[in-house]
Design an enzyme around this catalytic site. Structure first.
Site, PDB file in Angstrom:
ATOM      1  N   GLY A 186       0.812  -1.214   0.000  1.00 24.14           N
ATOM      2  CA  GLY A 186       0.000   0.000   0.000  1.00 24.14           C
ATOM      3  C   GLY A 186       0.843   1.261   0.000  1.00 24.14           C
ATOM      4  O   GLY A 186       1.938   1.325  -0.562  1.00 24.14           O
ATOM      5  N   SER A 187       0.333   2.286   0.673  1.00 29.16           N
ATOM      6  CA  SER A 187       0.971   3.609   0.626  1.00 29.16           C
ATOM      7  C   SER A 187       2.337   3.679   1.287  1.00 29.16           C
ATOM      8  O   SER A 187       3.018   4.698   1.165  1.00 29.16           O
ATOM      9  CB  SER A 187       0.052   4.648   1.276  1.00 29.16           C
ATOM     10  N   THR A 188       2.747   2.624   1.985  1.00 29.15           N
ATOM     11  CA  THR A 188       4.110   2.642   2.537  1.00 29.15           C
ATOM     12  C   THR A 188       5.145   2.663   1.413  1.00 29.15           C
ATOM     13  O   THR A 188       6.321   2.921   1.667  1.00 29.15           O
ATOM     14  CB  THR A 188       4.365   1.426   3.448  1.00 29.15           C
TER      15      THR A 188
ATOM     16  N   ASP B 139      -5.732   3.181  -0.089  1.00 28.05           N
ATOM     17  CA  ASP B 139      -5.015   2.886  -1.328  1.00 28.05           C
ATOM     18  C   ASP B 139      -5.917   2.028  -2.207  1.00 28.05           C
ATOM     19  O   ASP B 139      -5.871   0.810  -2.176  1.00 28.05           O
ATOM     20  CB  ASP B 139      -3.712   2.138  -1.022  1.00 28.05           C
TER      21      ASP B 139
END
Length: 593
Positions: free
Chosen positions: A285-287, A583
């Site tokens: 995801g957004s990591t 996300d």
């Protein structure tokens, strides 16, 4: 033949027999003595093993995490026991098995002289069994593994089997180091199998060597407790947390739920034994967005202040649509991180060549095993550009289309915090992992400052802020793949953070799997508070000085004047959904509940 002759013949025959007996006795006792002595000793002289204790496992401060305690194992001679069937009911009752089961086991081993009756029991219990005086029953010393931290350390340590051999976790990885070598001695036994004399030491024991881990028992318990509380509060299915020392790559804590009790392994679910932090892979995801922006900064195609138009909140990419949680309008590259914009990450990645982008992500350890040496370590999945579709680069830029373990994500964030130097993670204190420069220090510093905005007012993780410390982090709320070519309405809640920003000490990743949507499922709501609680305790335990004295002093001054307002960087209420990011995968992919 007269009587006299018969007597003479009889006397001669008896004389010959007597001579033969004397000659045979002389042969046995003098000429062939060694053979028969050996045969006699074989029936009374035995070589038996001398058990040795397994090495102790301790945390970085010498606190015991796994120790071996002496126990007794009761055994019997099936041949001797079967000669005394009247004593079998008494023996069966003493060892706690039905008498028919005991008789069947003895019959199956009737040609043997050794059979374990009850293993690894309290020495007092063994004494009570031996006190019955049942012929053919004896005991021997063994060792049993004990784990004082129980469920909190289960996945890191693993466990041993009945023979004290490592089966999972670090017990398995370092089994040869910990196990040692048993000794041996010769003893004389009587007809009942009891040792009556120690004759000779054949081989001395070599105790197992101790193992000191990088784990800090206190931080580990904090991580386990806070993760457990989050799963209970949000009705989640599972979760993982990893805490790394930024400079050394040492694993300070690693916890997973569900877990199991290593002191009673047979009572637990086999699925719970898996160390999800190193074996299970997830779409991050957004990591991934800080990695994407670091790649663009390194390629000099953007700066932190480059404007990115995120209007109108969605972006057509061929027949696909990429969406943000809302229309964020015109933002800088820093704002893309702050607001966690999928559109922003897509537009930035479009400025990069496919092979360069792939190589850059690969440089951070994605698609390769971290090298910690933990059994079952996964490499995750990072497809090569030759396998990309027209939207692969876009989805990878915000964390879909690739997979990684929580440990891999933690290692990547630790590299950003460590001036761009990636260090191979390790569980063993004093073992220095290999290092390599993966990011320019100036770029690493810029990315850190961008991620700091995530935990400040207007960011997606204000609940991850820690009073007195600057925190850099990134939330993620990723839809879960349903295994049928699409995504479900279930989520993974992420938070990856670094603290303190000015002199980074800890890199921590929290993943909560499938939280109940009705109780909140955003990374900033579910996982960021876990990070905050664990890091607050860890910073105190490790005596890490604050790097945000001004905010701390302001808070103290307000409290002293009766104003208990919390500084603006710390959330005072639960953020609304609009304050977090989801996300969302491409709209064209099938979405099923």
């Amino acid at each position: 033949m007269d009587v006299r002759m018969r007597l003479l013949c009889l006397a001669a025959a008896m004389g010959l027999c007597s001579f033969a007996l004397v000659a045979r006795a002389f042969y046995i006792q003098v000429l062939d003595r060694d053979f028969y002595v050996a045969q006699g000793e074989a029936r009374s002289l035995r070589e038996i093993p001398i058990p040795t204790s397994r090495g102790m496992i301790t945390d970085r401060n010498g606190e015991p995490l796994a120790v071996s305690t002496p126990v007794e194992s009761v055994w019997g001679n099936p041949q001797e026991l079967l000669k005394n069937p009247d004593r079998l009911p008494q023996l069966a009752d003493a060892i706690g098995v039905p008498v028919d089961v005991l008789q069947r086991k003895l019959s199956q081993k009737s040609g043997k002289e050794f059979l374990y009756l009850k293993r690894r029991i309290n020495p007092d219990e063994a004494k009570k069994i031996l006190a019955l005086g049942i012929p053919g029953v004896a005991s021997q010393r063994e060792y049993r593994r004990f784990y004082p931290q129980g469920e909190a350390m289960a996945h890191v340590l693993g466990f041993t089997n009945v023979d004290d051999e490592g089966q999972e976790g670090l017990e398995l990885a370092f089994d040869e180091w910990l196990r040692g070598k048993p000794g041996a001695k010769r003893v004389l036994r009587d007809g009942h199998g009891r040792i009556i004399e120690n004759v000779d030491l054949v081989r001395a024991t070599e105790p197992g060597r101790d193992l000191t881990l990088t784990i800090d028992r206190r931080v580990q318990f904090l991580a386990y407790r806070e993760l457990r509380n989050a799963l209970m509060e949000h009705g989640a299915a599972s979760g993982s947390i990893v805490v790394l020392d930024v400079a050394t790559g040492e694993v300070l804590a690693m916890a997973n739920l569900p877990t199991f009790n290593p002191n009673a392994v047979n009572t637990s679910d086999r699925e719970a034994h898996r160390n999800r932090a190193v074996t299970d892979v997830f779409e991050p995801g957004s990591t991934m967005k800080p990695i994407t922006i670091a790649a663009a900064l390194t390629a000099h195609v953007v700066t932190p202040n480059t404007p990115i138009d995120l209007s109108p909140g969605w972006l057509k990419l061929g027949r696909y649509t990429i969406r943000d949680h809302q229309n964020y309008g015109l933002q800088t590259v820093t704002g893309v991180i702050t607001k966690s914009s999928n559109i922003g990450a897509t537009k930035i990645s479009a400025k990069l060549k496919d092979q360069y982008f792939y190589d850059f992500i690969r440089r951070f350890g994605y698609g390769a095993k971290p090298g910690s040496g933990f059994p079952g370590e996964s490499a995750g999945v990072l497809p090569a550009p030759s396998r990309w579709s027209g939207t692969s680069k876009a989805t990878i830029s915000y964390g879909y289309g690739l997979s990684a373990t929580p440990l891999q994500i933690a290692v990547a964030y630790a590299a950003i915090a460590n001036n761009g130097v990636m260090t191979t993670p390790t569980f063993i204190k004093g073992e220095h992992g290999a290092t390599r420069q993966v990011l320019d220090p100036a770029v690493a510093h810029e990315v850190m400052k961008m991620m700091q905005t995530v935990t400040e007012k207007g960011g997606t993780a204000t609940q991850g802020a820690i009073l007195g410390y600057h925190v850099a982090g990134k939330t993620g709320t990723a839809r879960m793949f349903n295994g049928r070519g699409g995504y479900s309405l279930r989520y993974l809640a992420y938070f990856a953070g670094i603290v303190p920003v000015d002199n980074p000490r800890f890199a921590t990743v929290v993943i909560v799997n499938d939280p109940d949507p009705s109780k909140g499922y955003f990374g900033g709501l579910v996982s960021a508070p876990v990070f905050k609680s664990v890091m607050e305790g860890s910073l105190r335990l490790m005596d890490v000085p604050p790097d945000d004295i001004e905010t701390w002093l302001a808070a103290q001054d307000k409290n002293a004047h009766g104003d208990h307002a919390v500084p603006t960087q710390v959330a005072t209420t639960v953020p609304a959904a609009s304050d977090d990011d989801v996300d969302t995968p491409l709209d064209a992919l099938p979405v099923t509940p």
